[in-house]
Design an enzyme around this catalytic site. Structure first.
Site, mmCIF file in Angstrom:
data_model
loop_
_atom_site.group_PDB
_atom_site.id
_atom_site.type_symbol
_atom_site.label_atom_id
_atom_site.label_comp_id
_atom_site.label_asym_id
_atom_site.label_seq_id
_atom_site.Cartn_x
_atom_site.Cartn_y
_atom_site.Cartn_z
ATOM 1 N N ASP A 260 0.829 -1.202 0.000
ATOM 2 C CA ASP A 260 0.000 0.000 0.000
ATOM 3 C C ASP A 260 0.864 1.252 0.000
ATOM 4 O O ASP A 260 1.537 1.526 0.978
ATOM 5 C CB ASP A 260 -0.880 -0.022 1.247
ATOM 6 N N HIS A 358 -9.448 -1.959 -8.516
ATOM 7 C CA HIS A 358 -9.235 -0.718 -7.781
ATOM 8 C C HIS A 358 -8.238 0.200 -8.470
ATOM 9 O O HIS A 358 -8.457 1.417 -8.564
ATOM 10 C CB HIS A 358 -8.759 -1.049 -6.367
#
Length: 450
Positions: A260, A358
Site C-alpha cells: 500500500d 481498484h
C-alpha cells in the site's frame, strides 16, 4: 520548502523506492529552525499510509485501499543506540509538520469541540497554549503544565502535532466570514455509514510518533490544556510498521495484506505543491496560503469476507499481485513500480486488469487527474458484536481543495470499485489546516489575526 530536517530524520530510514510517499522538509538544528526543502529520506512513506492499494490511484475513497495511494515511509534497518527515540522533527517551518515527513509508527487522531461562549479570544488563548506545549514536546522536553511523566524517559521519537479547523468552529468563534469554501460538507456517497459521534469536530489534531506512549502523553497534555475551553469529541489510535522492522526498506502492507503506497504523489513532481497546499487566489482565503485541507475517513475492512477469497481473486479486485505488488500482466520480477498497462488483454481478449479493479477505477487518468497526498494508519479495536474484526484504515488525505480531489474520486470509487464491497466508511471529517506557526507566533494565528 525546506530541505534538511536532519534532526527530524530517523537514523533507520534509508532511501527506498521512488514510489513511496512524500515526507518532508527537515532541518538540522534546534526546534524552530526553518524547514526549507526535502531530504531523500523525507520522501519515504510507511506501511498503512493510505488505503488505496492499486497503482496509479489518486485518492483513497470508498474503495480507498489502494497500496498505490498511500503515503508512508519504508522501514529501514534497526537503529542503533537509541537513535529512534532521539529523532526530532522541528516544530516550525513553511508547512505544519506531520504532512510531508516520513510516517511514524503510531498515531493518535482526535477532535475537540469548543465549549459554549468561548469565542475568538478563548480560541486564541487555547491555540497559544497548545503551540507552546507542542513546541516543547516535539523537542523532547516536558510540557510545562499537566505533564503526567508517562513519556519522561523517552526522546521525541519523531513526534509531530498537526492542527486542523472544522467547519463549525468558524461560527462558534465569530469567524464565519473567514470560513474557507473547501470546508463545505462532503456529499453523501453510496454505501456511507458515517457515525457523526466519531467524526467532524471543531479542532482536529494528528499526533504521530514512533512510540505509543509519546503520542498518548501528547494527547493528554493537549486535553488537559483545553479544560474549560474545548472537550474531546472523538479519538482513534492507529499504527504502521515500526522503523527497523524489516531488513531493508520496503513498502508497507495494510490489514488486507496488500502493498500500500506505490503511487502516492511525491515532492518534486510537476504540480505536487498545487495538489497538496493552498495558495492565494481563486476563492481560497489568504490566511490559508501554505496550509492544506485534510479529509479523514475511518474505513473498516470486512476482513472475514476478504480473507475468504482466494489470492487470485483478491488480486483481480485490486489489480496487482499480492506477493510483490506488481500490476497484473507485468512480467515476473517486475515489482510494484512496473508500469500499469490498463489496455493489456489476456489470450481470451478480456482485460488483464479487470474493469472494476481498484487501480483502474482510482487512477488519476480515470478521474481527470485528481490526486491527493495520502497518509493512513491501520487500526484494530477488537471485535464487533457479530464477532467480526473492528479493524481497517484511518485514512488521511491532504489536498489543496477537497472539491477537486477527494470528492470526485470517492464518488467514482463508491459506484464502480470492486474493492468497495469489502469496505465500510464509518466516520469522517473535513478540516482546514493552517500553515505552520509563524516565528514567535502560534498555530492558527494567520486566521485569528490576519
Amino acid at each position: 520548502m525546506t530541505t534538511e530536517r536532519a534532526s527530524t530524520e530517523r537514523a533507520s530510514a534509508e532511501p527506498g523506492p521512488a514510489e513511496q510517499t512524500a515526507a518532508g522538509p527537515t532541518t538540522a538544528g534546534p526546534t524552530g529552525a526553518d524547514r526549507t526543502g526535502f531530504t531523500r529520506r523525507a520522501l519515504l512513506g510507511t506501511a498503512g499510509a493510505g488505503l488505496l492499494v492499486g497503482a496509479g490511484a489518486g485518492v483513497a475513497g470508498a474503495g480507498a485501499l489502494d497500496r498505490d495511494d498511500r503515503t508512508g515511509p519504508a522501514a529501514g534497518p534497526a537503529p542503533a543506540g537509541g537513535a529512534l527515540g532521539a529523532a526530532r522533527v522541528p516544530f516550525r517551518g513553511e508547512h505544519q509538520a506531520g504532512i510531508l515527513e516520513p510516517q511514524q509508527a503510531r498515531v493518535q487522531l482526535a477532535a475537540f469541540d469548543l465549549a459554549e461562549g468561548v469565542g475568538r479570544d478563548g480560541l486564541r488563548a487555547l491555540l497559544q497554549r497548545w503551540t507552546k506545549a507542542a513546541e516543547r514536546l516535539t523537542a523532547g522536553e516536558p510540557a510545562e503544565e499537566f505533564d503526567n511523566q508517562v513519556a519522561l524517559d523517552a526522546g521525541p521519537c519523531s513526534l509531530t502535532l498537526t492542527l486542523g479547523f472544522g467547519a463549525a468552529l468558524f461560527d462558534k468563534a465569530g469567524l464565519a466570514d473567514r470560513r474557507p469554501p473547501g470546508l463545505e460538507p462532503l456529499p453523501a456517497f453510496p454505501g456511507d455509514a458515517l457515525d457523526p459521534a466519531r467524526g467532524d469536530g471543531d479542532l482536529f489534531v494528528q499526533i504521530g510518533a514512533d512510540d505509543a506512549l509519546v503520542t498518548v502523553h501528547a494527547l493528554r497534555v493537549l486535553q488537559r490544556l483545553a479544560t474549560g475551553t474545548a472537550a474531546l469529541r472523538w479519538q482513534s489510535a492507529g499504527f504502521a510498521r515500526t522503523p527497523g522492522a524489516t531488513a531493508r526498506p520496503v513498502t508497507g502492507r495494510n490489514l488486507m495484506g496488500q502493498i500500500d503506497g506505490t503511487n502516492n504523489p511525491k515532492p518534486g513532481q510537476d504540480g505536487f505543491a498545487a495538489t497538496v497546499f493552498c495558495t492565494t487566489g481563486g476563492d481560497q482565503p489568504g490566511w490559508l496560503a501554505g496550509g492544506s485541507y485534510l479529509v479523514f475517513r475511518r474505513i473498516r475492512m470486512l476482513l472475514d469476507h476478504w480473507e475468504a477469497l482466494p489470492v487470485d481473486r483478491q488480486e483481480r479486485v485490486i489489480g496487482r499481485r499480492k506477493a510483490d505488488g506488481a500490476p497484473l500482466g507485468a512480467p515476473a520480477g517486475a515489482g510494484e513500480h512496473a508500469p500499469v498497462d490498463l489496455s493489456a488483454q489476456g489470450p481470451d481478449g478480456t482485460l488483464t486488469i479487470p474493469a472494476d479493479a481498484h487501480i483502474r477505477v482510482a487512477a488519476p487518468a480515470a478521474n481527470g487527474g485528481a490526486a491527493m497526498l495520502r497518509r493512513g494508519f491501520s487500526y484494530h479495536d477488537g471485535l464487533l458484536p457479530d464477532g467480526s474484526p473492528d479493524a481497517g484504515l484511518l485514512f488521511l488525505a491532504f489536498q489543496s481543495d477537497p472539491r477537486k480531489g477527494f470528492t470526485p474520486v470517492q464518488r467514482k470509487l463508491s459506484r464502480g470499485d470492486g474493492l468497495s464491497r469489502f469496505l465500510r466508511h464509518e466516520a469522517g471529517g473535513v478540516y482546514a489546516l493552517p500553515p505552520a506557526a509563524p516565528t514567535g507566533g502560534y498555530l492558527g494565528q494567520q486566521l485569528l489575526e490576519g
